[in-house]
Write a protein that holds these residues in place. Structure first.
Motif, PDB file in Angstrom:
ATOM      1  N   GLY A   1      51.883  27.862  52.275  1.00 32.52           N
ATOM      2  CA  GLY A   1      50.898  27.906  53.347  1.00 32.52           C
ATOM      3  C   GLY A   1      49.984  29.114  53.282  1.00 32.52           C
ATOM      4  N   HIS A   2      48.788  28.957  53.829  1.00 32.46           N
ATOM      5  CA  HIS A   2      47.806  30.051  53.955  1.00 32.46           C
ATOM      6  C   HIS A   2      47.545  30.750  52.620  1.00 32.46           C
ATOM      7  CE1 HIS A   2      48.182  29.535  58.264  1.00 32.46           C
ATOM      8  NE2 HIS A   2      49.486  29.748  58.190  1.00 32.46           N
TER       9      HIS A   2
ATOM     10  N   GLU B   1      49.466  31.277  50.202  1.00 31.15           N
ATOM     11  CA  GLU B   1      50.624  31.954  49.617  1.00 31.15           C
ATOM     12  C   GLU B   1      51.184  31.116  48.471  1.00 31.15           C
ATOM     13  OE1 GLU B   1      51.959  34.948  50.406  1.00 31.15           O
ATOM     14  OE2 GLU B   1      50.272  35.246  51.785  1.00 31.15           O
ATOM     15  N   PRO B   2      51.884  31.752  47.502  1.00 30.37           N
ATOM     16  CA  PRO B   2      52.488  30.990  46.408  1.00 30.37           C
ATOM     17  C   PRO B   2      53.585  30.072  46.927  1.00 30.37           C
ATOM     18  CG  PRO B   2      53.237  33.264  46.360  1.00 30.37           C
ATOM     19  CD  PRO B   2      52.132  33.202  47.368  1.00 30.37           C
ATOM     20  N   PRO B   3      53.907  29.011  46.178  1.00 28.52           N
ATOM     21  CA  PRO B   3      54.984  28.107  46.586  1.00 28.52           C
ATOM     22  C   PRO B   3      56.299  28.862  46.788  1.00 28.52           C
ATOM     23  CG  PRO B   3      53.740  27.179  44.765  1.00 28.52           C
ATOM     24  CD  PRO B   3      53.270  28.589  44.912  1.00 28.52           C
ATOM     25  N   ILE B   4      57.106  28.374  47.730  1.00 29.04           N
ATOM     26  CA  ILE B   4      58.389  29.007  48.046  1.00 29.04           C
ATOM     27  C   ILE B   4      59.499  28.348  47.237  1.00 29.04           C
ATOM     28  CG2 ILE B   4      60.057  29.502  49.871  1.00 29.04           C
ATOM     29  CD1 ILE B   4      57.742  29.325  51.868  1.00 29.04           C
TER      30      ILE B   4
END
Length: 277
Positions: free
Chosen positions: A71-72, A74-77
């Motif tokens: 999200g936003h 940011e890199p994938p979790i």
């Protein structure tokens, strides 16, 4: 069938799993149900699995590479960069749903339910320890102080001792001992649960685990637990008064009338009518 147990305490986490998998009376195999994901000093996570073995193995394999939207921008979790155990269990849930998307409909066509249940617990960075129970649908619940342990698989035989003894302030050694008693009760009553066992004890804040042991039938401590628990139960049982049916004096009379209920009515013939309610 299997039996896995996870306990979350103030002092740390305790995980215990058996290793028996059976697909019939003549197809009994040994597969470990515990997986440890660890980056010392950064994160420690343990996964216990029960249910369909092929599903569990697929979920465990995917978990190492599964990613969800950060999200936003940011890199994938992933489980390796998640900043909290909540995010890590979201990745696990995504892996469960991905396996369902791949295999669920095919299994259903062959009359096989998509059946898996998972215990996932650990600690990331300075976040408090957390532990979750993940269902086949991918949804999950978290252990609390009121419910500090989760069981999956054949849980009913080992539950009473946990309910009586486990609370958040229980020490890790006492919890490990209680877990082994719980497992022994299950082994005694269900042949589909079997040795060897994997036992892991994690101390809060250490971000690595060095108390990990595989227990077989020759383990001296587990032999002691099995023998002592059965012996002590018999000793306690023998100290309890036998019931008296003659109405004689007793500190704990059995033939005491109930203020709320009447004795069972016997049927002595076709003319007997039972009272309503």
């Amino acid at each position: 069938m299997t039996y896995c147990l996870g306990i979350r305490l103030d002092a740390g986490l305790v995980f215990l799993s058996d290793s028996r998998t059976n697909a019939g009376m003549d197809q009994i195999s040994t597969f470990r149900k515990m997986m440890v994901y660890e980056r010392p000093g950064d994160r420690f996570m343990t996964l216990l699995s029960a249910g369909n073995l092929s599903i569990s193995q697929s979920v465990r394999e995917l978990l190492q590479v599964e990613r969800i939207d950060g999200g936003h921008g940011e890199p994938p979790i992933t489980i390796w960069n998640a900043r909290s155990m909540f995010d890590a269990v979201r990745v696990l849930s995504a892996a469960v749903r991905r396996v369902y998307e791949q295999d669920g409909h095919s299994l259903k066509r062959h009359g096989i339910d998509f059946n898996t249940s998972l215990i996932f617990g650990g600690q990331i960075g300075r976040e408090p320890m957390r532990m979750f129970l993940v269902y086949s649908e991918g949804n999950f619940i978290e252990a609390t102080r009121e419910t500090p342990y989760f069981q999956i698989g054949e849980s009913k035989y080992g539950k009473p001792v946990l309910d009586r003894l486990i609370n958040p302030r229980t020490s890790l050694d006492q919890a490990a001992k209680c877990a082994l008693v719980s497992m022994d009760s299950t082994l005694k009553s269900n042949l589909s649960v079997g040795l060897p066992l994997d036992l892991l004890v994690y101390r809060a804040g250490e971000l690595h685990a060095d108390r990990l042991i595989c227990i077989d039938e020759f383990n001296p401590y587990f032999q002691m637990v099995r023998g002592a628990w059965g012996q002590r139960l018999r000793e306690v049982f023998d100290t309890m008064d036998d019931p008296r049916w003659d109405g004689g004096d007793s500190a704990h009379p059995l033939l005491a009338s109930s203020e709320r209920y009447e004795p069972l009515t016997k049927i002595i013939g076709p003319e007997t009518r039972l009272a309503a309610g």
